[in-house]
Design an enzyme around this catalytic site. Structure first.
Site, PDB file in Angstrom:
ATOM      1  N   ARG A   1      -8.863  16.859   5.502  1.00  0.00           N
ATOM      2  CA  ARG A   1      -9.730  17.086   4.351  1.00  0.00           C
ATOM      3  C   ARG A   1     -11.216  17.583   4.848  1.00  0.00           C
ATOM      4  NH1 ARG A   1      -9.261  11.230   1.604  1.00  0.00           N
ATOM      5  NH2 ARG A   1      -7.659  10.946   2.890  1.00  0.00           N
TER       6      ARG A   1
ATOM      7  N   ARG B   1      -2.660  -2.161  -3.334  1.00  0.00           N
ATOM      8  CA  ARG B   1      -3.771  -1.359  -3.139  1.00  0.00           C
ATOM      9  C   ARG B   1      -3.918  -0.203  -4.212  1.00  0.00           C
ATOM     10  NH1 ARG B   1      -5.975   1.961   2.225  1.00  0.00           N
ATOM     11  NH2 ARG B   1      -7.824   2.843   1.241  1.00  0.00           N
TER      12      ARG B   1
ATOM     13  N   HIS C   1     -12.590   3.571  -0.114  1.00  0.00           N
ATOM     14  CA  HIS C   1     -12.584   2.896   0.981  1.00  0.00           C
ATOM     15  C   HIS C   1     -13.350   1.538   0.774  1.00  0.00           C
ATOM     16  CE1 HIS C   1     -12.006   6.321   3.868  1.00  0.00           C
ATOM     17  NE2 HIS C   1     -10.939   5.944   3.746  1.00  0.00           N
TER      18      HIS C   1
ATOM     19  N   ASN D   1       0.891  -1.170   0.097  1.00  0.00           N
ATOM     20  CA  ASN D   1       0.009   0.148   0.059  1.00  0.00           C
ATOM     21  C   ASN D   1       0.967   1.239   0.147  1.00  0.00           C
ATOM     22  OD1 ASN D   1      -1.784   2.095   0.496  1.00  0.00           O
ATOM     23  ND2 ASN D   1      -2.557   1.157   2.355  1.00  0.00           N
TER      24      ASN D   1
ATOM     25  N   GLU E   1      -8.130  -4.284   5.583  1.00  0.00           N
ATOM     26  CA  GLU E   1      -7.934  -3.932   4.042  1.00  0.00           C
ATOM     27  C   GLU E   1      -6.865  -5.105   3.562  1.00  0.00           C
ATOM     28  OE1 GLU E   1      -7.788  -0.368   5.585  1.00  0.00           O
ATOM     29  OE2 GLU E   1      -8.883   0.598   3.597  1.00  0.00           O
TER      30      GLU E   1
END
Ligand code: ADP
Length: 394
Positions: A242, A94, A182, A9, A379
């Site tokens: 964000r 990923r 996600h 990732n 994940e």
């Protein structure tokens, strides 16, 4: 030595990697996890821990060896081959964007890599960093099969309506769509619910992924119906740095003030959210520990807007059978889960303070109108599973 699957990732300043052993029954068992952080800074550092959490290596890396993601990937690859005495069976990556059509992970070849590069304008800060290690491995160890797993893929089950903004059709046709992100986390949660909460797993479930990035997804029968994130990972709920929901007029105003594209982009991705509102930190732990009024304001804003966004998703499914919290904040902060749920009192949703303090799995009271749960996401495991499955198919 058993075969292994490597999961990568890669972000702009760090590469996270996870190694899984494949046992005799083709099950995956975590062997180690590590990260090379500080890429492009004066202090790159490599840290690796085994599955029990024991440190295998922790050392500084010469800045000249990790000035960018491709070079950093070489450092990681060299350490791994030394440690393993060989190569993994396959590598799973990923990749943030799979575009409008890729709804499953794919084995990477030159055509796929070229296609994934065309999605870079849709995720300019993430896609190039995700693709860089793929290219390095293809160049240096071309015999290793590689698989791309997308954050957008799980949301390709969205309806035409969920996929759109109220914009002219021509923008939709050139890719201005609500992709959602996600997805690997939501896919893991869908899978985990089938194992641990089979009674609700096929129902209408709102899952909130509250980490550095924050989004929520409503799924039905284990498939995504709608998400709070859209065209980019900026839309929706407030995040560490964000803003989430924002009147596009604010961006027009910034332009009128003379801010350049890069300045606006940097502000929206790195200086807003909890960090911007509090002026203190993007880390929820620091905000929870702070007495500053701005930290309290940021936490109130977070709870309110996350609560609103989560139950709002219930309109897509005309009801909610269960609510799940996951990721760093969702799994670990009873205080934030409590603050969010206080906005749902009018819906008859109630948390049990003791269950919440124990982090679940069920954290709502027996008489809560909707069950609320905490489920740990994973994940990396989803990526490793897909990678193994595709390699075995081959
Ligand atoms: P990422 O999206 O980077 O994978 P994580 O899911 O690991 O992020 O979430 C990271 C965030 O989780 C941190 O920024 C921190 O604010 C928050 N976090 C972790 N542990 C706790 C805790 N015990 N209480 C509150 N927040 C926490």
């Amino acid at each position: 030595m058993s075969d292994t699957i490597l999961v990568i990732n890669a972000g702009s300043s760090s590469i996270k990697f996870y190694l899984y052993d494949i046992d005799d029954k083709h099950e995956l068992a975590p062997r180690l996890g590590g990260q090379l952080e500080g890429i492009g800074t004066t202090h790159p550092r490599l840290r690796v821990r085994d599955a029990a959490g024991e440190t295998l290596v922790e050392r500084d890396i010469a800045p000249s060896h990790a000035p960018d993601v491709p070079n950093a990937q070489e450092v990681v690859g060299t350490w791994l081959s030394g440690h393993l005495g060989g190569a993994p069976l396959a590598v799973g990556h990923r990749v943030v964007h799979g575009g409008p059509d890729l709804s499953e992970p794919v084995l990477i070849d030159d055509d796929i890599l070229a296609r994934l590069e065309t999605f870079t304008p849709l995720a300019p800060l993430h896609q190039p960093n995700n693709l860089a290690p793929i290219r390095v491995i293809r160049e240096r160890r071309p015999w290793i099969p590689q698989v791309a797993c997308f954050d957008t893929a799980f949301h390709r089950s969205h309806s035409d309506v969920a996929d759109r903004y109220a914009l002219p059709e021509r923008l939709y046709l050139v890719g201005v769509r609500r992709y959602g992100f996600h997805g690997l986390s939501y896919e893991y949660i869908a899978q985990r619910l089938k194992q641990t909460l089979p009674d609700i797993a096929m129902g209408k479930i709102v899952v909130a992924h509250l980490g550095s990035g924050v989004s929520a997804c409503v799924m039905h029968q284990g498939k995504s119906v709608d998400s709070t994130m859209g065209f980019t990972a900026l839309e929706g709920l407030p995040m560490g740095t964000r803003p989430g929901r924002l009147d596009p007029g604010v961006v027009l105003w910034m332009m009128e003030q003379g801010m350049s594209h890069d300045e606006i982009e940097h502000m929206l991705y790195h200086d807003c959210g909890m960090k911007g509102l509090s002026g203190i930190s993007n880390d929820m732990r620091e905000l929870l520990a702070s007495n500053a009024p701005s930290a309290k304001l940021a936490l109130k804003y977070f709870a309110w807007r996350v609560a609103e966004g989560m139950v709002g998703l219930g309109c897509a499914t005309n009801g909610i059978d269960g609510i799940v919290f996951t990721a760093g904040v969702g799994e670990n902060s009873a205080e934030i889960r409590q603050a969010i749920s206080e906005h749902w009192g009018w819906l008859g949703i109630k948390l049990d303070p003791e269950r919440n303090a124990r982090h679940g799995p069920r954290i709502s009271t027996d008489d809560s109108r909707i069950g609320v749960y905490v489920v740990r996401t994973n994940e990396e495991l989803v990526i490793a599973q897909h990678t193994l499955a595709l390699v075995r198919q081959r």
